[in-house]
Write a protein that holds these residues in place. Structure first.
Motif, mmCIF file in Angstrom:
data_model
loop_
_atom_site.group_PDB
_atom_site.id
_atom_site.type_symbol
_atom_site.label_atom_id
_atom_site.label_comp_id
_atom_site.label_asym_id
_atom_site.label_seq_id
_atom_site.Cartn_x
_atom_site.Cartn_y
_atom_site.Cartn_z
ATOM 1 N N LYS A 323 7.019 1.771 -0.995
ATOM 2 C CA LYS A 323 6.175 2.089 0.078
ATOM 3 C C LYS A 323 5.028 0.868 0.322
ATOM 4 O O LYS A 323 4.859 0.175 -0.969
ATOM 5 C CB LYS A 323 5.341 3.261 -0.251
ATOM 6 C CG LYS A 323 6.019 4.596 -0.088
ATOM 7 C CD LYS A 323 5.069 5.792 -0.176
ATOM 8 C CE LYS A 323 4.627 6.127 -1.291
ATOM 9 N NZ LYS A 323 4.993 7.120 -2.058
ATOM 10 N N GLU A 328 -0.723 2.732 -6.548
ATOM 11 C CA GLU A 328 -0.997 4.054 -6.696
ATOM 12 C C GLU A 328 -1.828 4.435 -8.128
ATOM 13 O O GLU A 328 -1.454 3.782 -9.097
ATOM 14 C CB GLU A 328 0.258 4.912 -6.840
ATOM 15 C CG GLU A 328 0.473 5.338 -5.485
ATOM 16 C CD GLU A 328 2.081 6.007 -5.324
ATOM 17 O OE1 GLU A 328 2.435 6.558 -6.474
ATOM 18 O OE2 GLU A 328 2.530 5.866 -4.300
ATOM 19 N N ALA A 331 0.715 5.123 -11.505
ATOM 20 C CA ALA A 331 1.731 3.881 -11.779
ATOM 21 C C ALA A 331 1.342 3.349 -12.993
ATOM 22 O O ALA A 331 0.200 2.708 -13.405
ATOM 23 C CB ALA A 331 1.741 3.111 -10.462
ATOM 24 N N VAL A 355 7.712 -0.883 -6.367
ATOM 25 C CA VAL A 355 7.782 0.351 -7.074
ATOM 26 C C VAL A 355 6.903 0.193 -8.526
ATOM 27 O O VAL A 355 6.720 1.298 -8.825
ATOM 28 C CB VAL A 355 9.210 0.660 -7.407
ATOM 29 C CG1 VAL A 355 9.850 1.045 -6.197
ATOM 30 C CG2 VAL A 355 10.032 -0.236 -8.345
ATOM 31 N N GLU A 358 4.074 2.276 -7.971
ATOM 32 C CA GLU A 358 4.129 3.659 -7.595
ATOM 33 C C GLU A 358 4.554 4.451 -8.602
ATOM 34 O O GLU A 358 5.181 4.101 -9.383
ATOM 35 C CB GLU A 358 5.310 3.769 -6.351
ATOM 36 C CG GLU A 358 5.055 3.102 -5.196
ATOM 37 C CD GLU A 358 6.388 3.133 -4.079
ATOM 38 O OE1 GLU A 358 6.970 4.158 -4.215
ATOM 39 O OE2 GLU A 358 6.604 2.304 -3.618
#
Ligand SMILES: Nc1ncnc2c1ncn2[C@@H]1O[C@H](COP(=O)(O)OP(=O)(O)OP(=O)(O)O)[C@@H](O)[C@H]1O
Ligand code: NI
Length: 391
Positions: A323, A328, A331, A355, A358
């Motif tokens: 995304k 985040e 994470a 990623v 994330e």
């Protein structure tokens, strides 16, 4: 300034080329903004989609290319407003400007574009001054003699010595750097609010490039012009940009203010780009080129598009398409930055597509062998595009 409407807003822009080999997804859902007076970089390797993105904003994409989705808003007007219908046909909104409006209202007057090769924009059989004067006459309501005066003033403004004499000379009598100055003069002549510059200094030697970058900085201050600066060179980004968008295979994978991008780098691709520029503490010989070659935009790798070359790639990177957003919380990275404290100085968001940032299980995923790890193991320096992944 970040509170006000941006000068230019690009949202989910997609441009594809329909070739015999397949559909080239040159620009694949790109979003970014340019604020008034801001100098924004668009950076990435050859083939990343930088030029096609720039051409799409100006609606200058050539056959067999087409903008298939997205919105480009400039001063509240829709330069692009296209949606793909469920049946695959394209719908242009009522508000989207016509080609005629793009020609008469936007190009040149509101947004000017400068290309890498000035000889493509300058006609060799007419004098430099004549071309500049004609351009000014066409775009501003002034007489021929006034246009000539403005043209000479502009040549002086961009640092061309003896502009009255050089006005009557032909493009081939100018050096590469001087020709690029002429193009900047032409771009500025109609006092646009935005100049899109597509690698305008790439063909120049470093000293001349530095002079042009200084000039652009001065002119921006004086005229308040915003720039979208397309380059593959992080050194250029460091020198002039306020904010940066890093592109990889048709996508923007990291965006940040320039200090955040350099000192709080998030994406492994951005890190690799930064390692490839000369620094005072390193010799040219010790620069790390990025391992492998960028795969083709016809058939981009699954998951994260950079996973075939990424030194940090793990199994999860092959499946999960990252995304694009702020890192985040939760994470597990070495350096988790809370989304609301991540910026230094300015208020700009720091967005990344990886990623690692994330909460999708990166830390429990197996490391991947790829072109990057192969290269370290086998000392290979050249690898063919795309083919090593075997997926
Ligand atoms: N006329 C065209 N027909 C087919 N594919 C095209 C065409 N023009 C561009 N492309 C493809 O679109 C993708 C993006 O190209 P683009 O020129 O925007 O890259 P770039 O980032 O500007 O690279 P460079 O630094 O080399 O200028 C590439 O895969 C390229 O091959
Ligand atoms: Ni390009």
């Amino acid at each position: 300034m970040s509170q006000s409407e941006p000068l230019l807003k690009v949202e989910n822009l997609k441009t594809q080329f329909f070739t015999e080999e397949g559909t080239v997804r040159a620009v694949d859902g790109v979003s970014f903004e340019v604020q008034q007076g801001e100098l924004v970089g668009l950076v990435g390797e050859s083939g990343a989609g930088k030029s096609v993105a720039a051409q799409s904003i100006m609606r200058l994409v050539e056959e067999p290319g087409r903008i298939v989705d997205g919105t480009v808003t400039y001063k509240g007007r829709k330069l692009v407003d296209i949606q793909e219908r469920p049946d695959g046909t394209l719908e242009e909104s009522e508000e989207m400007l016509s080609q005629r409006e793009m020609r008469t209202d936007i190009r040149g007057r509101e947004i000017a574009i400068i290309f890498q090769d000035p000889m493509e924009s300058l006609n060799p059989v007419f004098t430099v001054g004549g071309q500049l004067r004609e351009f000014i006459e066409l775009n501003r309501e002034v007489s021929g003699s006034e246009a000539k005066k403005i043209a000479i003033d502009m040549l002086r403004e961009v640092g061309i010595p003896e502009p009255e004499t050089r006005y009557d000379e032909y493009p081939h009598q100018f050096s590469g750097g001087m020709r690029q100055r002429v193009l900047i003069a032409m771009a500025l002549a109609c006092e646009p609010s935005l100049i899109i510059a597509d690698e305008p200094t790439t063909a120049l030697d470093v000293t001349v490039e530095g002079q042009i970058l200084d000039l652009v900085d001065d002119l921006r201050e004086k005229y308040g012009t915003a720039f979208l600066w397309v380059t593959h060179d992080m050194g250029v980004v460091a020198e002039i940009c306020d904010s940066v968008n890093v592109m990889y295979l048709g996508e923007v994978i990291e965006q940040a203010g320039v200090d955040d991008l350099f000192y709080d780098t998030k994406h492994p691709y951005t890190e690799a780009l930064l390692r490839s520029i000369p620094r005072p503490d390193r010799t040219v010989e010790s620069l790390d080129p990025i391992s492998g070659v960028m795969p083709e935009a016809i058939n981009p790798p699954s998951g994260c598009r950079f996973h075939t070359r990424c030194p940090d790639a793990r199994e999860v990177c092959r499946e999960a398409h990252p995304k694009h957003g702020p890192p985040e919380e939760g994470a597990t990275t070495d350096d988790p930055t809370p989304p609301d404290q991540g910026t230094t100085g300015d208020e700009r968001d720091h967005l990344v597509s990886c990623v690692k940032y994330e909460a999708v299980g990166y830390e429990h995923s197996e490391p991947l062998e790829n072109e990057s790890t192969d290269a370290f193991a086998g000392g290979l320096s050249e690898l063919r595009a795309g083919g090593e992944d075997g997926e």
